[in-house]
Design a protein around this motif. Structure first.
Motif, PDB file in Angstrom:
ATOM      1  N   HIS A 181       0.835  -1.199   0.000  1.00  0.00           N
ATOM      2  CA  HIS A 181       0.000   0.000   0.000  1.00  0.00           C
ATOM      3  C   HIS A 181       0.876   1.259   0.000  1.00  0.00           C
ATOM      4  O   HIS A 181       0.623   2.213  -0.761  1.00  0.00           O
ATOM      5  CB  HIS A 181      -0.912  -0.019   1.229  1.00  0.00           C
ATOM      6  CG  HIS A 181      -1.970   1.037   1.206  1.00  0.00           C
ATOM      7  ND1 HIS A 181      -3.310   0.755   1.083  1.00  0.00           N
ATOM      8  CD2 HIS A 181      -1.888   2.393   1.292  1.00  0.00           C
ATOM      9  CE1 HIS A 181      -4.005   1.873   1.086  1.00  0.00           C
ATOM     10  NE2 HIS A 181      -3.155   2.886   1.233  1.00  0.00           N
ATOM     11  N   ALA A 182       1.888   1.260   0.827  1.00  0.00           N
ATOM     12  CA  ALA A 182       2.789   2.413   0.891  1.00  0.00           C
ATOM     13  C   ALA A 182       3.551   2.586  -0.413  1.00  0.00           C
ATOM     14  O   ALA A 182       3.778   3.713  -0.888  1.00  0.00           O
ATOM     15  CB  ALA A 182       3.761   2.240   2.062  1.00  0.00           C
ATOM     16  N   PHE A 183       3.937   1.465  -1.033  1.00  0.00           N
ATOM     17  CA  PHE A 183       4.655   1.516  -2.302  1.00  0.00           C
ATOM     18  C   PHE A 183       3.791   2.174  -3.383  1.00  0.00           C
ATOM     19  O   PHE A 183       4.266   3.026  -4.145  1.00  0.00           O
ATOM     20  CB  PHE A 183       5.061   0.100  -2.714  1.00  0.00           C
ATOM     21  CG  PHE A 183       5.728   0.024  -4.061  1.00  0.00           C
ATOM     22  CD1 PHE A 183       7.070   0.303  -4.188  1.00  0.00           C
ATOM     23  CD2 PHE A 183       5.006  -0.337  -5.192  1.00  0.00           C
ATOM     24  CE1 PHE A 183       7.692   0.234  -5.425  1.00  0.00           C
ATOM     25  CE2 PHE A 183       5.609  -0.408  -6.428  1.00  0.00           C
ATOM     26  CZ  PHE A 183       6.966  -0.124  -6.550  1.00  0.00           C
ATOM     27  N   LEU A 184       2.520   1.788  -3.448  1.00  0.00           N
ATOM     28  CA  LEU A 184       1.626   2.385  -4.436  1.00  0.00           C
ATOM     29  C   LEU A 184       1.445   3.879  -4.177  1.00  0.00           C
ATOM     30  O   LEU A 184       1.371   4.680  -5.115  1.00  0.00           O
ATOM     31  CB  LEU A 184       0.262   1.692  -4.420  1.00  0.00           C
ATOM     32  CG  LEU A 184       0.177   0.273  -4.992  1.00  0.00           C
ATOM     33  CD1 LEU A 184      -1.259  -0.232  -4.929  1.00  0.00           C
ATOM     34  CD2 LEU A 184       0.679   0.228  -6.427  1.00  0.00           C
ATOM     35  N   GLY A 185       1.382   4.246  -2.905  1.00  0.00           N
ATOM     36  CA  GLY A 185       1.239   5.653  -2.585  1.00  0.00           C
ATOM     37  C   GLY A 185       2.421   6.470  -3.070  1.00  0.00           C
ATOM     38  O   GLY A 185       2.269   7.630  -3.489  1.00  0.00           O
ATOM     39  N   THR A 186       3.598   5.881  -3.031  1.00  0.00           N
ATOM     40  CA  THR A 186       4.788   6.572  -3.531  1.00  0.00           C
ATOM     41  C   THR A 186       4.794   6.630  -5.057  1.00  0.00           C
ATOM     42  O   THR A 186       5.183   7.639  -5.665  1.00  0.00           O
ATOM     43  CB  THR A 186       6.057   5.851  -3.041  1.00  0.00           C
ATOM     44  OG1 THR A 186       6.036   5.783  -1.615  1.00  0.00           O
ATOM     45  CG2 THR A 186       7.310   6.579  -3.501  1.00  0.00           C
ATOM     46  N   GLU A 187       4.398   5.524  -5.697  1.00  0.00           N
ATOM     47  CA  GLU A 187       4.396   5.444  -7.160  1.00  0.00           C
ATOM     48  C   GLU A 187       3.359   6.372  -7.778  1.00  0.00           C
ATOM     49  O   GLU A 187       3.571   6.913  -8.866  1.00  0.00           O
ATOM     50  CB  GLU A 187       4.108   4.003  -7.608  1.00  0.00           C
ATOM     51  CG  GLU A 187       5.244   3.038  -7.404  1.00  0.00           C
ATOM     52  CD  GLU A 187       6.338   3.239  -8.444  1.00  0.00           C
ATOM     53  OE1 GLU A 187       6.022   3.309  -9.647  1.00  0.00           O
ATOM     54  OE2 GLU A 187       7.516   3.338  -8.042  1.00  0.00           O
ATOM     55  N   ALA A 188       2.211   6.509  -7.111  1.00  0.00           N
ATOM     56  CA  ALA A 188       1.126   7.300  -7.691  1.00  0.00           C
ATOM     57  C   ALA A 188       0.577   8.249  -6.630  1.00  0.00           C
ATOM     58  O   ALA A 188      -0.474   7.989  -6.024  1.00  0.00           O
ATOM     59  CB  ALA A 188       0.022   6.389  -8.212  1.00  0.00           C
ATOM     60  N   PRO A 189       1.265   9.352  -6.363  1.00  0.00           N
ATOM     61  CA  PRO A 189       0.786  10.305  -5.343  1.00  0.00           C
ATOM     62  C   PRO A 189      -0.592  10.849  -5.724  1.00  0.00           C
ATOM     63  O   PRO A 189      -0.851  11.185  -6.874  1.00  0.00           O
ATOM     64  CB  PRO A 189       1.851  11.416  -5.380  1.00  0.00           C
ATOM     65  CG  PRO A 189       3.055  10.778  -6.004  1.00  0.00           C
ATOM     66  CD  PRO A 189       2.538   9.759  -6.970  1.00  0.00           C
ATOM     67  N   GLY A 190      -1.475  10.900  -4.754  1.00  0.00           N
ATOM     68  CA  GLY A 190      -2.818  11.431  -5.003  1.00  0.00           C
ATOM     69  C   GLY A 190      -3.801  10.418  -5.527  1.00  0.00           C
ATOM     70  O   GLY A 190      -4.994  10.730  -5.675  1.00  0.00           O
ATOM     71  N   ALA A 191      -3.342   9.197  -5.827  1.00  0.00           N
ATOM     72  CA  ALA A 191      -4.251   8.173  -6.339  1.00  0.00           C
ATOM     73  C   ALA A 191      -5.083   7.590  -5.204  1.00  0.00           C
ATOM     74  O   ALA A 191      -4.663   7.567  -4.043  1.00  0.00           O
ATOM     75  CB  ALA A 191      -3.455   7.070  -7.033  1.00  0.00           C
ATOM     76  N   LYS A 192      -6.259   7.109  -5.550  1.00  0.00           N
ATOM     77  CA  LYS A 192      -7.139   6.449  -4.582  1.00  0.00           C
ATOM     78  C   LYS A 192      -6.800   4.956  -4.555  1.00  0.00           C
ATOM     79  O   LYS A 192      -6.806   4.292  -5.583  1.00  0.00           O
ATOM     80  CB  LYS A 192      -8.611   6.643  -4.977  1.00  0.00           C
ATOM     81  CG  LYS A 192      -9.587   5.971  -4.037  1.00  0.00           C
ATOM     82  CD  LYS A 192     -11.022   6.165  -4.515  1.00  0.00           C
ATOM     83  CE  LYS A 192     -12.004   5.448  -3.617  1.00  0.00           C
ATOM     84  NZ  LYS A 192     -13.402   5.594  -4.111  1.00  0.00           N
ATOM     85  N   ILE A 193      -6.495   4.457  -3.359  1.00  0.00           N
ATOM     86  CA  ILE A 193      -6.106   3.053  -3.203  1.00  0.00           C
ATOM     87  C   ILE A 193      -7.089   2.366  -2.264  1.00  0.00           C
ATOM     88  O   ILE A 193      -7.364   2.867  -1.171  1.00  0.00           O
ATOM     89  CB  ILE A 193      -4.677   2.923  -2.650  1.00  0.00           C
ATOM     90  CG1 ILE A 193      -3.671   3.655  -3.560  1.00  0.00           C
ATOM     91  CG2 ILE A 193      -4.284   1.455  -2.492  1.00  0.00           C
ATOM     92  CD1 ILE A 193      -2.288   3.771  -2.980  1.00  0.00           C
ATOM     93  N   GLU A 194      -7.641   1.253  -2.706  1.00  0.00           N
ATOM     94  CA  GLU A 194      -8.528   0.444  -1.874  1.00  0.00           C
ATOM     95  C   GLU A 194      -7.977  -0.970  -1.824  1.00  0.00           C
ATOM     96  O   GLU A 194      -7.429  -1.470  -2.816  1.00  0.00           O
ATOM     97  CB  GLU A 194      -9.942   0.398  -2.456  1.00  0.00           C
ATOM     98  CG  GLU A 194     -10.682   1.714  -2.474  1.00  0.00           C
ATOM     99  CD  GLU A 194     -12.081   1.545  -3.035  1.00  0.00           C
ATOM    100  OE1 GLU A 194     -12.991   1.213  -2.272  1.00  0.00           O
ATOM    101  OE2 GLU A 194     -12.242   1.721  -4.255  1.00  0.00           O
ATOM    102  N   ARG A 195      -8.119  -1.621  -0.677  1.00  0.00           N
ATOM    103  CA  ARG A 195      -7.704  -3.024  -0.578  1.00  0.00           C
ATOM    104  C   ARG A 195      -8.582  -3.751   0.421  1.00  0.00           C
ATOM    105  O   ARG A 195      -9.046  -3.166   1.395  1.00  0.00           O
ATOM    106  CB  ARG A 195      -6.225  -3.151  -0.195  1.00  0.00           C
ATOM    107  CG  ARG A 195      -5.849  -2.612   1.169  1.00  0.00           C
ATOM    108  CD  ARG A 195      -4.339  -2.691   1.359  1.00  0.00           C
ATOM    109  NE  ARG A 195      -3.915  -2.051   2.585  1.00  0.00           N
ATOM    110  CZ  ARG A 195      -3.581  -2.677   3.701  1.00  0.00           C
ATOM    111  NH1 ARG A 195      -3.600  -3.981   3.752  1.00  0.00           N
ATOM    112  NH2 ARG A 195      -3.205  -2.010   4.773  1.00  0.00           N
ATOM    113  N   PRO A 220      -5.817  10.043 -10.250  1.00  0.00           N
ATOM    114  CA  PRO A 220      -6.660  11.249 -10.098  1.00  0.00           C
ATOM    115  C   PRO A 220      -7.116  11.833 -11.428  1.00  0.00           C
ATOM    116  O   PRO A 220      -8.157  12.473 -11.495  1.00  0.00           O
ATOM    117  CB  PRO A 220      -5.752  12.229  -9.339  1.00  0.00           C
ATOM    118  CG  PRO A 220      -4.363  11.730  -9.571  1.00  0.00           C
ATOM    119  CD  PRO A 220      -4.462  10.239  -9.715  1.00  0.00           C
ATOM    120  N   ASN A 221      -6.341  11.606 -12.497  1.00  0.00           N
ATOM    121  CA  ASN A 221      -6.674  12.212 -13.790  1.00  0.00           C
ATOM    122  C   ASN A 221      -7.277  11.224 -14.779  1.00  0.00           C
ATOM    123  O   ASN A 221      -7.256  11.455 -15.990  1.00  0.00           O
ATOM    124  CB  ASN A 221      -5.421  12.853 -14.399  1.00  0.00           C
ATOM    125  CG  ASN A 221      -4.876  13.966 -13.534  1.00  0.00           C
ATOM    126  OD1 ASN A 221      -5.636  14.733 -12.939  1.00  0.00           O
ATOM    127  ND2 ASN A 221      -3.556  14.049 -13.437  1.00  0.00           N
TER     128      ASN A 221
END
Length: 859
Positions: free
Chosen positions: A545-559, A691-692
Motif C-alpha cells: 500500500h505504501a509503495f503504491l502511494g509513492t508510485e502514484a501520489p494522489g491516487a485512490k487506493i482500496e484493498r 486522479p486524472n
C-alpha cells in the motif's frame, strides 16, 4: 296426381383430394411466376433457423465427442487456492492415472525497458497432454522445451506475448524473480476451452518452474486440476468411479467435470445464444410472412378467371380454396426444402472454410430434429399468412370476381379460415415456447412481435384515414399521390409493414450495439479503477500500500482481503438439488470471490436487515447481494453454506445489499463478518484509481515497477480486461448482426414484393393517366411524393419503436445504462426514406415507359 316435377338444379361438383392434388400439380406446371418473393422469404427464414440450430448441434456434438480432449482427461477434479491433500490425491489415484495442471495469473517482466505484461501461467507435469496434441513452433518434446538449462527454465508462450513485450525466441522473461527462456510459441492447446476467457497470453512452464517462482502461497489465487485417465471406460463406469470419489472425499470441495459434460456452462451459453438467434431467424420468417401474404393476394388476383370458371361450373368455394391452398403449400414446401438444404449445409461449409481457425470443436452433422423444427416454422408461417387472402375468394360470386378489379367488395372471411389462422399462429407460439431455453424470453418475443404487427397496422390505417380526410391539393401530382395513399388496393399497408419492421430492427440493433460498446469501452473506464492488484501476500499488504502511494501520489487506493469459495447449500438444501432461475444460476456454478469486512463496502447500500456490530462480527454472518437473494428465495435469517480451502462452514444472512457493479470497484456477492474466517490464510485485493483518469503511460510504469518490487503480485489493467471482454462481445454482436441481416433482407424482399404486387394497378393507372395527358415527369413526381410520405411515416415509427425496443433490451435484459444514439437512428431513418423512394420509382419506371395502345385493347 303428382305435381309438376321439380326443376333440376346442378349439384356442386366436389373435387376429391386426389383430383385436387392433381389439378394443383397441373397448374404448377406453368411455372412459379410471381412467387419469387414467396420462395425467397420462406427459404431465408427457414435457412436462418435451420443453420443456427445445426451449428449449435454440431458444437454440442463436438463438445461431447471431444470431451476428454477438452478436459484433458475422462474425469477432472478442480480445487481453488489449494493443492489436494495426500489423502485426497490417494482417493483419485485409486481410480485411475492422474495428471496435474496448475493455472494462475502472473506478471511477466521483460529485460530493459520493454515493460511487463499479465500472463496466464500454466504449470504442467509429466504426461501432459494426456489427450490431444500440443502444437508448438518449433516442434519438439514438451519436456525438453520446458526443462532447466543454464540456470533458467524453458517456456512455451502465446505469440501475442512476443509482440506485446517485443521478444523473440531465445529471449528471457522473469516471472516472480525466476528467469524463464522463451523456447517455442504455442500454436494450439487441446484443453484451451476448459480454461475459459483469459486476460493475458498463455505461458506454459513445468511444475518445477512454478515451484521456483514461489507464486503458490496460502491464500494466493490458483487452480489445481487433477485429470483422471480411464482408458476404454464407458460412461456408466465413469459415473460409478465419480460416485466412489465423492463418497470417499465428501468435504474436499471438488469441482467435478466428466467427459460427457465437459463444459456445462459453455453448453448452456450455446443453448441460450442459439435461442436468441433462432428468435431472430423467426423474426425474419415472420417478416417474410408479409411477403407471403402479398404474393398469395397477387396470386389470387391472377387466378381470378380460373376461380370464376371453377365456380361457374359448380365447384364449391371451399374446394376452390383447397385447390389453391394446395398449390401454395406445395410452393411453401419447395421453399422450405431449399431453406433446409442451406441450413443443413452451413455447419459443413463453416468447418470446411474455417476448420483451422475455429476455437471450438465442431462436429458437422445433419440434425433431423432441428431441421424438422425449422420446417414446421416455415410451413406454419406460410399457412398463417396465406389462408386469409385465399379464403377471401370463397364467398365472392362469379360476377364479383370479375368486377372486383375495379370494385373490390367487402367480404368477411369465414370462420373456418380464421380458425385455421388461429391454429397456425398457436402452432408457431407453441413451438417457440416449447423449444425455448428461456420461455420468458420466448413469450416476450412473441408479445413484442404481436404488438409490432398491431401497431404497424394501426399506422397504416391511420395514414390512410389521414390521407382520406386531408384537403385535396390543387396541383395534379400531389393530389394523385394523396389519392394513392388511401385508394382501394393501396400499397400503404404492405409498405408500412415491411419497411417498418426493417427500420425498427435496424434502429434497435444499432442502439444495442452502440450502448454495449459505449459501456465497455468508454463510460466504464472513466469511472473505474485504472489497475487491479491480485495475490498481495497478507504479510506484505501494508508495505505494498505504501509503495503504491509513492508510485502514484494522489491516487485512490482500496484493498480488501480476498479468498475463493463455493456455495454448497442454501438453507440446508444442497446446491445440486436447487434449480435457480437462469439469471442467478451463475452464482451457484463454480467458485466465487469472497471477503470479510467490518464496515459496509463502498458502492453498497443496505436494503434489508442491518450491518453487524463489533460483538456480532465475531459470529459467522454474511451480507448477500439483494437481487441475487431475491432470485434464490433468500432473505435475512437464511443460511448459506460455503466451502473455503476445503473447510465447510455455515453463515446466517444478516443483511441484503444493493450493489453498484458497474463502477468496477471492489465488491462481492458475499461479504462475511470478520469472525467467520479468523486466522484463515488469504491474500489481499487492491485497486488503484489515478486522479486524472486513464493514463496509459503512467499505468505502464506502475505495472513495470510493481512487477520488479513485488514479483508475486498480479497486476491487471482495467482497459485490457475490458478489451478482452469487448472482443468476445464483438463476436457475439457480429453473429447477431448476421442473423438480423437476414431479417432485414427479408424486409427488403417483402417491400419489393409489395411493389411488384401493385404492378398491375400501377400499369392500369399509368395507361389511363397517360391517355388523359399526364406526362412521365408528372407521374414520377406523384409517385415520389407517395413513396416519400410512406417512407417518412414508417421511418418515424421505426425510430420510436426501435428506440423503445433497444431501451428495453439494454436496461431490462442487459442491465446497462441506456444512451440514445440519435445519429445512428436518424441515419437508418433517412436511409429508409431514400430506399423506399428509390425502390418505388425503380418499380414504376418501366411501367411509365409503356405505350398505352397495346393495353387499351385489353380493357
Amino acid at each position: 296426381m303428382h305435381g309438376p316435377a321439380p326443376a333440376l338444379r346442378p349439384r356442386p361438383r366436389r373435387l376429391g383430394v386426389p383430383l385436387t392434388f392433381r389439378l394443383a400439380l397441373r397448374e404448377l406446371r406453368g411455372g412459379l411466376a410471381g412467387f419469387a418473393v414467396f420462395l425467397a422469404c420462406i427459404a431465408l427464414g427457414v435457412a436462418a433457423i435451420a443453420g443456427v440450430a445445426s451449428i449449435a448441434r454440431s458444437l454440442t456434438d463436438g463438445l461431447g465427442r471431444e470431451g476428454a480432449r477438452i478436459l484433458g482427461g475422462d474425469l477432472t477434479y478442480s480445487l481453488i487456492n489449494r493443492e489436494a491433500t495426500p489423502d485426497e490425491r490417494a482417493v483419485l489415484e485409486a481410480q485411475g492415472r492422474v495428471t496435474v495442471v496448475t493455472t494462475l495469473r502472473a506478471m511477466a517482466l521483460a529485460g530493459g525497458d520493454k515493460g511487463a505484461a499479465l500472463v496466464e501461467l500454466k504449470a504442467v507435469g509429466e504426461g501432459y497432454p494426456a489427450t490431444g496434441d500440443l502444437v508448438t513452433e518449433p516442434v519438439g518434446p514438451l519436456a525438453s522445451l520446458l526443462a532447466e538449462s543454464d540456470g533458467a527454465y524453458g517456456a512455451v508462450v502465446d505469440p501475442v506475448l512476443l509482440t506485446r513485450l517485443d521478444l523473440k525466441l531465445g529471449d528471457r522473461i522473469t516471472v516472480a524473480g525466476t528467469p524463464i527462456v522463451v523456447r517455442a510459441t504455442l500454436i494450439s492447446e487441446p484443453d484451451r476451452i476448459a480454461a475459459g476467457i483469459g486476460f493475458g497470453p498463455r505461458v506454459i512452464v513445468s511444475r518445477a518452474a512454478l515451484d521456483a517462482t514461489g507464486l503458490v502461497q496460502p491464500g494466493s489465487l490458483n487452480r489445481w486440476s487433477y485429470r483422471l485417465q480411464l482408458p476404454d471406460a464407458s460412461d456408466a463406469e465413469i459415473e460409478r468411479r465419480a460416485a466412489a470419489i465423492a463418497a470417499a472425499s465428501p468435504d474436499a470441495g471438488w469441482e467435478m467435470r466428466a467427459r460427457s459434460n465437459a463444459d456445462p456452462r459453455f453448453a448452456k451459453s450455446i443453448e441460450r445464444f442459439t435461442q436468441f438467434l433462432t428468435l431472430v431467424g423467426l423474426t425474419a420468417l415472420i417478416v417474410g410472412g408479409v411477403g407471403v401474404g402479398n404474393a398469395v393476394a397477387a396470386f389470387v388476383e391472377r387466378k381470378r378467371g380460373s376461380i370464376a370458371t371453377l365456380k361457374s361450373v359448380g365447384a364449391p368455394g371451399g374446394q376452390v380454396v383447397a385447390l389453391y391452398l394446395t398449390q401454395v403449400m406445395l410452393i411453401a414446401g419447395l421453399a422450405t426444402t431449399i431453406g433446409l438444404a442451406l441450413g443443413a449445409g452451413l455447419p459443413f461449409a463453416v468447418d470446411a472454410l474455417f476448420h483451422d481457425a475455429l476455437p471450438l470443436p465442431l462436429n458437422p452433422t445433419i440434425a433431423p430434429g432441428e431441421l424438422a423444427l425449422a420446417a414446421a416454422y416455415g410451413l406454419l408461417t406460410a399457412l398463417a399468412f396465406a389462408i386469409l387472402p385465399l379464403g377471401r375468394a370463397h364467398d365472392i360470386p362469379v360476377s364479383g370476381l370479375f368486377r372486383d378489379v375495379v370494385d373490390p367488395g367487402s367480404v368477411k372471411t369465414r370462420l373456418r379460415y380464421r380458425f385455421i389462422l388461429a391454429a397456425a399462429l398457436a402452432g408457431l407460439v407453441g413451438l417457440a415456447v416449447a423449444t425455448a431455453f428461456d420461455r420468458r424470453l420466448a413469450l416476450i418475443f412473441i408479445a413484442a412481435a404481436a404488438i409490432a404487427f398491431g401497431l404497424l397496422r394501426l399506422v397504416a390505417l391511420g395514414l390512410m384515414a389521414l390521407a382520406r380526410r386531408l384537403p385535396r391539393p390543387r396541383s395534379a401530382a400531389p393530389r394523385l399521390a394523396l389519392a394513392n395513399l388511401h385508394r382501394p388496393g393501396a400499397l400503404t399497408p404492405a409498405i408500412v409493414l415491411s419497411l417498418g419492421l426493417g427500420v425498427t430492427l435496424l434502429v434497435a440493433l444499432s442502439l444495442i450495439d452502440a450502448n454495449v460498446r459505449n459501456t465497455l469501452s468508454r463510460s466504464l473506464p472513466a469511472r473505474a479503477p485504472n489497475l487491479f492488484f491480485l495475490d498481495i501476500p497478507a504479510a506484505e499488504a501494508d508495505g505494498f500500500h505504501a509503495f503504491l502511494g509513492t508510485e502514484a501520489p494522489g491516487a485512490k487506493i482500496e484493498r480488501v482481503p480476498m479468498m475463493r469459495g463455493r456455495i454448497t447449500a442454501l438453507d440446508g438444501v444442497p446446491v445440486a438439488a436447487i434449480k435457480p432461475p437462469e439469471d442467478a444460476a451463475w452464482v451457484l456454478d463454480g467458485d466465487r470471490g469472497i471477503t470479510y469486512a467490518e464496515d459496509v463496502p463502498e458502492g453498497s447500500r443496505i436494503v434489508a436487515g442491518s450491518w453487524w456490530n463489533a460483538e456480532q462480527a465475531r459470529t459467522p454472518l454474511v451480507s448477500f447481494d439483494a437481487e441475487l437473494a431475491r432470485s434464490l428465495n433468500l432473505s435475512v435469517g437464511s443460511t448459506v453454506t460455503v466451502n473455503v480451502l476445503g473447510r465447510t462452514l455455515e453463515a446466517k444472512i444478516a443483511n441484503l445489499r444493493k450493489v453498484e457493479w458497474r463502477s468496477l470497484g471492489i465488491n462481492f456477492v458475499m461479504v462475511f463478518s470478520p469472525g467467520t474466517f479468523r486466522g484463515a490464510p488469504h491474500s489481499d485485493l487492491a485497486t488503484l484509481t489515478l486522479p486524472n483518469g486513464p493514463d496509459a503511460k503512467a499505468e505502464a510504469v506502475i505495472l513495470r515497477d510493481v512487477a520488479r518490487a513485488y514479483p508475486s503480485v498480479t497486476s491487471i489493467r482495467v482497459k485490457e480486461a475490458l478489451e478482452a471482454v469487448n472482443e468476445v462481445v464483438g463476436k457475439l454482436v457480429l453473429a447477431i448482426r448476421g442473423a438480423s441481416g437476414i431479417a432485414v433482407v427479408a424486409s427488403l424482399f417483402v417491400l419489393a414484393g409489395a411493389l411488384a404486387a401493385g404492378h398491375r394497378a400501377r400499369l392500369y393507372d399509368a395507361v389511363v393517366l397517360k391517355v388523359l395527358g399526364a406526362t412521365r415527369r408528372r407521374l414520377l413526381t406523384a409517385y415520389t411524393l407517395e413513396y416519400g410520405a410512406l417512407g417518412l411515416a414508417t421511418a418515424i415509427f421505426g425510430v420510436l419503436a426501435g428506440t423503445l425496443a433497444g431501451w428495453v433490451i439494454v436496461t431490462r435484459v442487459m442491465k446497462l445504462e441506456f444512451t440514445p444514439d440519435v445519429s445512428g437512428a436518424l441515419l437508418v431513418a433517412a436511409s429508409a426514406v431514400v430506399f423506399a423512394i428509390g425502390l418505388g420509382l425503380a418499380g414504376t419506371w418501366r411501367i411509365l415507359g409503356r405505350k398505352p395502345a397495346s393495353y387499351l385493347r385489353q380493357l
